[in-house]
Design a protein around this motif. Structure first.
Motif, mmCIF file in Angstrom:
data_model
loop_
_atom_site.group_PDB
_atom_site.id
_atom_site.type_symbol
_atom_site.label_atom_id
_atom_site.label_comp_id
_atom_site.label_asym_id
_atom_site.label_seq_id
_atom_site.Cartn_x
_atom_site.Cartn_y
_atom_site.Cartn_z
ATOM 1 N N ASP A 1 0.860 -7.591 -26.388
ATOM 2 C CA ASP A 1 1.427 -8.017 -25.116
ATOM 3 C C ASP A 1 1.271 -6.917 -24.061
ATOM 4 N N ILE A 2 0.803 -7.293 -22.889
ATOM 5 C CA ILE A 2 0.663 -6.341 -21.785
ATOM 6 C C ILE A 2 2.028 -6.160 -21.133
ATOM 7 N N ARG A 3 2.528 -4.931 -21.112
ATOM 8 C CA ARG A 3 3.889 -4.656 -20.669
ATOM 9 C C ARG A 3 3.977 -4.185 -19.226
ATOM 10 N N SER A 4 2.897 -3.659 -18.680
ATOM 11 C CA SER A 4 2.913 -3.167 -17.304
ATOM 12 C C SER A 4 1.500 -3.218 -16.751
ATOM 13 N N LEU A 5 1.409 -3.388 -15.430
ATOM 14 C CA LEU A 5 0.121 -3.564 -14.770
ATOM 15 C C LEU A 5 0.190 -2.907 -13.398
ATOM 16 N N PHE A 6 -0.837 -2.132 -13.044
ATOM 17 C CA PHE A 6 -0.826 -1.459 -11.740
ATOM 18 C C PHE A 6 -2.254 -1.196 -11.270
ATOM 19 N N PHE A 7 -2.491 -1.469 -9.972
ATOM 20 C CA PHE A 7 -3.777 -1.186 -9.336
ATOM 21 C C PHE A 7 -3.541 -0.415 -8.043
ATOM 22 N N ILE A 8 -4.453 0.489 -7.719
ATOM 23 C CA ILE A 8 -4.363 1.171 -6.430
ATOM 24 C C ILE A 8 -5.378 0.620 -5.429
ATOM 25 N N ASN A 9 -6.348 -0.140 -5.915
ATOM 26 C CA ASN A 9 -7.307 -0.824 -5.045
ATOM 27 C C ASN A 9 -7.990 -1.924 -5.856
ATOM 28 N N LYS A 10 -8.991 -2.569 -5.287
ATOM 29 C CA LYS A 10 -9.667 -3.671 -5.970
ATOM 30 C C LYS A 10 -10.432 -3.224 -7.213
ATOM 31 N N ARG A 11 -10.664 -1.946 -7.337
ATOM 32 C CA ARG A 11 -11.514 -1.431 -8.408
ATOM 33 C C ARG A 11 -10.732 -0.760 -9.535
ATOM 34 N N LEU A 12 -9.708 0.023 -9.182
ATOM 35 C CA LEU A 12 -9.098 0.959 -10.124
ATOM 36 C C LEU A 12 -7.692 0.507 -10.530
ATOM 37 N N GLY A 13 -7.501 0.295 -11.844
ATOM 38 C CA GLY A 13 -6.206 -0.158 -12.322
ATOM 39 C C GLY A 13 -5.914 0.261 -13.748
ATOM 40 N N TRP A 14 -4.637 0.079 -14.139
ATOM 41 C CA TRP A 14 -4.164 0.451 -15.468
ATOM 42 C C TRP A 14 -3.227 -0.623 -16.008
ATOM 43 N N SER A 15 -3.121 -0.700 -17.321
ATOM 44 C CA SER A 15 -2.137 -1.557 -17.975
ATOM 45 C C SER A 15 -1.697 -0.883 -19.273
ATOM 46 N N LEU A 16 -0.547 -1.350 -19.798
ATOM 47 C CA LEU A 16 0.039 -0.758 -20.995
ATOM 48 C C LEU A 16 0.343 -1.826 -22.025
#
Length: 440
Positions: A78-93
């Motif tokens: 299960d993906i617990r968190s999601l974050f992007f700083i622009n259309k290209r660069l992002g992270w999830s946990l």
């Protein structure tokens, strides 16, 4: 004083909910490419967004939700968190709880540099550390929050992580659920443990040090930053009910309010300065404020679905996601015409229900203008006689509010009318009236 609306009388409930129902109708169910529970929603602009949820689900749109692409995360966690700083660069946990090829339990960190077309997976270095929130200030400096080690930061895009210093007022090891920053220097975090403690933490030195504040006995799940000093939070549980928190002095003092319903408030966001939304997850309820969070009204969610996250991309549109792949879009600029086709409303004016209502003797009327125009607001009694002229001038686009004082008027039913005319013209662009009740 904050007031929670439960019930007054049938007629007054009708007057209040009449306006709420019209606003609730802006939420429309759209076709979803998944039936997995959806927990997180993140947009970098009105067109580009990502939604994540159970079983490694991440979906992506580049056209404001007209089409969704299911992205390959190469995990069933299960993906617990999601974050992007622009259309290209992002992270999830995600959490690794039953290792297979990995050697230990802990946090999986996913990173994309191409908008989620590819997600690269790494394991957080320390075993048995479970992170709930990811936030990046820029492409290099980011934060993770969770348990049992609170908040960690990186200054090299996640190649190395370091533990921030947390000045805990009372409790150590309390899980962090959310991290948000106003700017590079000032940030907030929230969390806690159910039936034990609810906390917020603040930093004034770019996340190197955090100071704790205890707000209650249940976790605070989400935060909304109005400014550096003004913040709203939500939390609660099924035993003591959902809660709403606010501070206006950078966490020196917090006000806590019971929303009056059993459940866990999972998300909060504001469409405008005045219009805010709170989701109560599996309780299948939405709370709604028209006056900047002073008063909240509750209503069942569309189609009685559980909503876990809410976000607004601007004052025009927003998103809510929930159980079984449900996606709701808040669309202020489209409506159905007689030919059953969508058309764009070119000039979108809004007149809100006054708050409080009923009132004695003062109340606030909020309204929004998409463009600069000539504005008049008049108040009439139930016989149609004008009793007050509140506004009669040119006003700029944006959110506005005006106070009406009924001290010199008797109790009764009144109407206020907003009329918008083109500047230097008598052409009426918008005309709407609403009811309000003065009780002395």
């Amino acid at each position: 004083m904050h007031r929670i609306v439960y019930s007054i009388s049938f007629s007054l409930i009708f007057l209040t909910n009449l306006n709420f129902a019209s606003v609730l109708s802006h939420w429309k169910l759209i076709t979803s490419p998944t039936d997995k529970d959806l927990k997180n929603c993140f947009f970098v602009d009105k067109n580009n967004g990502w939604i994540s949820g159970d079983s490694g689900t991440i979906i992506h749109t580049t056209d404001g939700g007209k089409n969704w692409i299911v992205q390959n995360t190469n995990t069933n966690k299960d993906i617990r968190s999601l974050f992007f700083i622009n259309k290209r660069l992002g992270w999830s946990l995600a959490w690794e709880l039953k290792p297979d090829t990995l050697s230990y339990t802990g946090t999986l960190i996913f990173k994309t540099t191409n908008g989620g077309t590819d997600w690269n997976q790494t394991m957080y270095a320390d075993t048995n550390v479970f992170m709930n929130s990811v936030y990046f200030v820029d492409s290099l400096k980011g934060f993770l929050g969770g348990a049992p080690e609170f908040i960690h930061y990186t200054i090299d895009a996640g190649n190395n992580w370091f533990q921030s210093h947390v000045d805990s007022a009372v409790f150590n090891g309390v899980p962090v659920n959310k991290i948000v920053f106003f700017d590079e220097q000032f940030g907030y975090a929230s969390g806690g443990s159910r039936d034990f403690v609810g906390s917020v933490w603040t930093t004034t030195n770019s996340g190197l040090n955090w100071k704790q504040k205890i707000l209650g006995v249940d976790p605070i799940n989400d935060l909304y930053l109005v400014s550096r000093d003004s913040v709203f939070g939500t939390g609660g549980d099924f035993k003591f009910g959902a809660n709403y928190f606010s501070t206006s002095d950078f966490s020196q003092n917090w006000l806590t309010y019971a929303l009056g319903f059993a459940g866990i408030a999972t998300a909060i966001d504001f469409r405008t300065k005045y219009e805010g939304w709170i989701a109560l997850g599996s309780s299948e309820l939405l709370f709604y404020s028209l006056d900047g969070g002073v008063n909240w009204i509750t209503e069942n969610t569309p189609d009685s679905t559980a909503i876990f996250d809410i976000t607004f991309t601007d004052s025009i549109s927003g998103w809510a996601v929930g159980k079984d792949g449900v996606i709701l879009k808040y669309d202020l600029l489209t409506k159905q015409n007689n030919n059953n086709e969508l058309r764009l409303i070119s000039e979108n004016f809004l007149l809100y229900q006054n708050y409080p209502n009923p009132f004695n003797p003062k109340t606030i009327i909020n309204y929004e203008l998409p463009i600069t125009n000539f504005v008049s607001i008049k108040v009439y009694n139930n016989l149609g006689k004008e009793v007050a002229l509140l506004v009669n001038q040119k006003q700029n686009s944006g959110s506005h509010k005006i106070e009406f004082d009924g001290s010199d008027l008797p109790s009764g039913l009144y109407f206020y009318i907003l009329k918008i005319e083109k500047i230097n013209s008598s052409e009426v662009l918008f005309y709407e009236s609403k009811k309000m009740v003065l009780i002395k």
